[in-house]
Design a protein around this motif. Structure first.
Motif, short mmCIF file in Angstrom:
data_model
loop_
_atom_site.label_atom_id
_atom_site.label_comp_id
_atom_site.label_asym_id
_atom_site.label_seq_id
_atom_site.Cartn_x
_atom_site.Cartn_y
_atom_site.Cartn_z
N SER A 79 -0.88 29.93 -23.88
CA SER A 79 0.34 28.94 -23.88
C SER A 79 0.27 28.60 -25.42
CB SER A 79 -0.06 27.56 -22.81
OG SER A 79 1.09 26.61 -23.12
N LYS A 83 2.86 26.77 -15.26
CA LYS A 83 3.73 25.92 -15.66
C LYS A 83 3.52 25.60 -17.28
CE LYS A 83 4.25 23.78 -11.22
NZ LYS A 83 3.81 22.63 -10.14
N ALA A 116 5.09 28.34 -18.99
CA ALA A 116 6.60 28.45 -18.99
C ALA A 116 7.20 27.17 -19.62
CB ALA A 116 7.03 28.67 -17.61
N TYR A 117 6.39 25.95 -19.52
CA TYR A 117 7.25 24.79 -19.64
C TYR A 117 6.62 23.85 -20.58
CZ TYR A 117 9.61 26.50 -15.53
OH TYR A 117 10.11 27.26 -14.39
N TRP A 118 5.66 24.50 -21.38
CA TRP A 118 4.59 23.45 -22.25
C TRP A 118 5.66 22.59 -23.23
CZ3 TRP A 118 5.11 23.67 -27.72
CH2 TRP A 118 6.00 24.62 -28.40
N SER A 119 6.73 22.88 -23.61
CA SER A 119 7.32 22.13 -24.59
C SER A 119 8.03 21.01 -23.92
CB SER A 119 8.59 22.95 -25.47
OG SER A 119 9.42 23.34 -24.42
N THR A 120 8.24 21.01 -22.71
CA THR A 120 8.85 19.92 -22.14
C THR A 120 7.81 18.98 -21.17
OG1 THR A 120 9.74 20.97 -20.31
CG2 THR A 120 11.28 20.87 -22.05
N CYS A 121 6.59 19.32 -21.30
CA CYS A 121 5.41 18.85 -20.49
C CYS A 121 5.28 17.50 -20.85
CB CYS A 121 4.04 19.61 -20.76
SG CYS A 121 2.70 18.81 -19.95
#
Length: 77
Positions: free
Chosen positions: A22, A58, A61-66
């Protein structure tokens, strides 16, 4: 932060590959066990918890909005 005190439950935490990555700076892959039975586990430095396989997907795929990442970034600034 603590030094990884949580228990590991291999059926939930063991990854199918040690190559999971990630871009999140708080995501870490840890080798667990002894040769030849070493498996890889993902760890979140913000929550101080080992990640389940579904959470790893998750994080990739979505690390920047975590929300955990955003919280940690906010605390460091």
């Amino acid at each position: 932060m603590s030094s990884k005190p949580r228990e590991i439950y291999l059926p939930v935490h063991a990854l199918s590959s040690c190559g999971e990555r990630s871009e999140c700076p708080y995501f870490e892959i840890i080798q667990y066990g002894r040769e030849p039975d070493v498996v890889c586990i993902a760890y979140c430095k913000v929550t101080e918890r080992y990640l389940t396989r579904s959470s790893v997907k998750k994080c990739i795929a979505y690390w920047s909005t975590c929300p955990f990442k955003q919280y940690a970034d906010h605390q460091l600034t």
